[in-house]
Write a protein that holds these residues in place. Sequence first.
Motif, mmCIF file in Angstrom:
data_model
loop_
_atom_site.group_PDB
_atom_site.id
_atom_site.type_symbol
_atom_site.label_atom_id
_atom_site.label_comp_id
_atom_site.label_asym_id
_atom_site.label_seq_id
_atom_site.Cartn_x
_atom_site.Cartn_y
_atom_site.Cartn_z
ATOM 1 N N SER A 262 0.892 -1.217 0.131
ATOM 2 C CA SER A 262 -0.042 -0.053 -0.032
ATOM 3 C C SER A 262 0.839 1.099 0.145
ATOM 4 N N TYR A 263 0.999 2.067 -1.138
ATOM 5 C CA TYR A 263 1.642 3.281 -1.124
ATOM 6 C C TYR A 263 3.104 3.031 -0.820
ATOM 7 N N GLY A 317 -9.810 3.992 3.844
ATOM 8 C CA GLY A 317 -10.218 4.113 2.564
ATOM 9 C C GLY A 317 -11.654 3.322 2.228
ATOM 10 N N CYS A 464 -8.321 10.776 3.752
ATOM 11 C CA CYS A 464 -8.372 9.670 2.873
ATOM 12 C C CYS A 464 -9.182 9.880 1.530
ATOM 13 N N TYR A 468 -8.014 8.567 -2.189
ATOM 14 C CA TYR A 468 -8.566 7.703 -2.722
ATOM 15 C C TYR A 468 -9.107 8.018 -4.279
ATOM 16 N N TYR A 471 -6.505 6.488 -6.210
ATOM 17 C CA TYR A 471 -6.146 5.212 -6.070
ATOM 18 C C TYR A 471 -6.761 4.184 -7.403
ATOM 19 N N LYS A 472 -6.091 3.438 -7.875
ATOM 20 C CA LYS A 472 -6.163 2.992 -9.248
ATOM 21 C C LYS A 472 -7.522 2.114 -9.324
#
Length: 748
Positions: A262-263, A317, A464, A468, A471-472
């Motif tokens: 994550s990230y 998220g 968040c 988000y 976020y893909k």
Amino acid sequence: MPEKTGWLFDCYPRGSVMVFWFIPEGDGPRLRLIRPWLPTGYVETDSPGSMRRLEAGIRRSRTFQLGEEVLKPDFWTGEARPLRELRVLNMDSAYGDLIGLYRRHPEVSYYNSDIPFEQLYAYIENLFPTAYCRFSHEGEALRECVALESPRDTDYPAMPLRVAKLHGDAYLGGPNPLIRFLALEMGDRTLEWDFSSPEDALRSLNGYLADWDPDLLVTAGGDSILMPCLFSLAARLGIPLELDREPNIHRALDLKGRSYMSYGRIVYRDPDYPLWGRWHIDRRNCFLDHESELDGLIEASRVSRLPVQRMARRSIGTGISSVQMAHVCRKGYAIPWKKSRPEGWKSALQLLKSDRGGLTFQPTPGVYENVIELDFVSMYPSIMTNFNVSPETINCPCCPESSRRVPELGYRICEKRSGLISEALVPILEKRIEYKRRMRAATDPTERKRYKNRQTALKWLLVCCFGYLGYKNARFGRIEAHESICALSREMLLRTRDLCEARGFSVLHSLVDCVWLRRSRQSKEEVEDLCRAIETETNLPIMVEGFYSWLVFFPSTQHGDLPVPARYLGRFEDGSLKYRGIEIRRSDQAPYVQTTQGELLDLLSRADSWAACRRMGKKLRACVAKARKRLERREVPLSELLLKRQLSRSAEEYKGNSMSATAARMAAKVGKRLIGGQDVFFVVTNSNAGNPEERICLLELLRPETNYDVDFYVEQLRRMASNLLDPLLGEEERGERFLFKSLGIKQR
């Protein structure tokens, strides 16, 4: 059907009904009620052949049934489009069968189909966890349930909860998990079992759970160790474990968590052990409980409509995604299962312009007085709501000549539609501002803490929501919206700097949404006037975070002339401190070092000027010397010297002999196989030993006679004190001499 009032405690599907648990007004016996309900999803395909194949496959299904064609507005364009109803006949098997349906028919688009049914029910019926309701029932059949409050409410009655703590000593390694000790606490009552007779202990536990009937079981490590051990032991002995209120619950035992990226960092998540009809919250597996306690967890659950136990175990998220889905659903839109909108094409020059974050003005390291901190209130969410930035409003097809443009990037912003995702944030923004106002006005410490916890939970949701968008895999994510927010934030920070300098303030530092100013003769009224001018210029709310007596921006530990933007310490005029990036805030430091730094900070909080800080040199020196002497006399408990490291991989994947790698291998030898993302704890025993396994001692292997490496921990203490105090005590050389002398160490 007499009407009752009470709180909606839990809700979940079973077969073709929804099960509800209510806590009635007056804290009476908990009510279990059921209501027949079957959800409806939607499917769409442009190919008649695909629809015929889907129809043929669903005719053989006992889980789904195709219904009528209906019109639903499209999220991206707002135009109505035909969708076919996909009716669910059995909620127990729906998720597994939906995966099979998608694999056989990947060309079909699915809507409202993968949302957990209790969430979908809450969206449709306008309910939410812990809602105060009016309801009626006949026997166990729920006839009506109406929420008497809204998720937007800030004044809501507290739900009366019976809270019990469950803790024990359990071991999960090996084929047969072992429990040595278990305790159940509720109020002033405590029960303990030594598990010399596991059968008697489990039956006794069942009896007291039925007698005391707690609503919430709180554990520390329940998901990772205690619950798997209890359920595994009960299954092996053939004794049903009645932790759930709901009867006949069959759960698969999950003894391992999972790791994921994550990230850019690896994250570990424990297995889930929620209960049915009763809550189980594992404080080690609940980010919000750690950040904002139960008040914040319930607040986040209310606004997101996620069940409390799911909100406790999922990422922030997931919570903000549910906020968005609830709003989109109430507006009549169908919610897509899979994101199907790719990033738009960009040239290399466009990528260079757009792929940037927030703006930072680097500070000059040093100590400053008469400093003011201004803070934009939820800057990124406010940009979304005030500038109509939402995935569907950026470069929309309906406004090709829009006059509203994103600075630097030139993206168009819709002038006809209000963004659905930005609309969903408005209630959360308004609630957080109100909670912060009440927190500052509160005189009762309990009340102040409650408002602080609630606003903290909302802060994380708002933080968040911006991330988000980029976020893909986010259902409503779109990188162009993410880039637009960053560009607008940079523009507004530049305008803020110009305004501040035009009014005679010196801008010392800015970090995305905060600005530190140095005033000369400006009054507090002039500072407030500056805030109003900034709000007018930027269309964003801003407030005074505080007036500092003194503030230090720390230099880099490796390059003393370079700053570290997010590393500072300051004292407000009321004596409170604000600090970021120092040892007390880091998770990789020994508790003893953090405690000592806390004592130093407590002393510094009494200094109302930089000169007062320097006059405090003797007291600071004595505090550090006392901590050093305790280390040298081996008076420090081992528990205060534990170091925590997060593993980046499993033991067999490590190649070197770092402390983390050695700890992972030692854990594997004692039957504790750790994977990436999990934490390992150890004490340094001899940092210079040739054998890596002699350098540290794993937490599980510690004994009273274990000796720690005095020189290693003294060096940690020296480094902490030097980093904190050198900038405050004058010239660097003077600070170095002072600290080394106080610690009795020769300067290297």
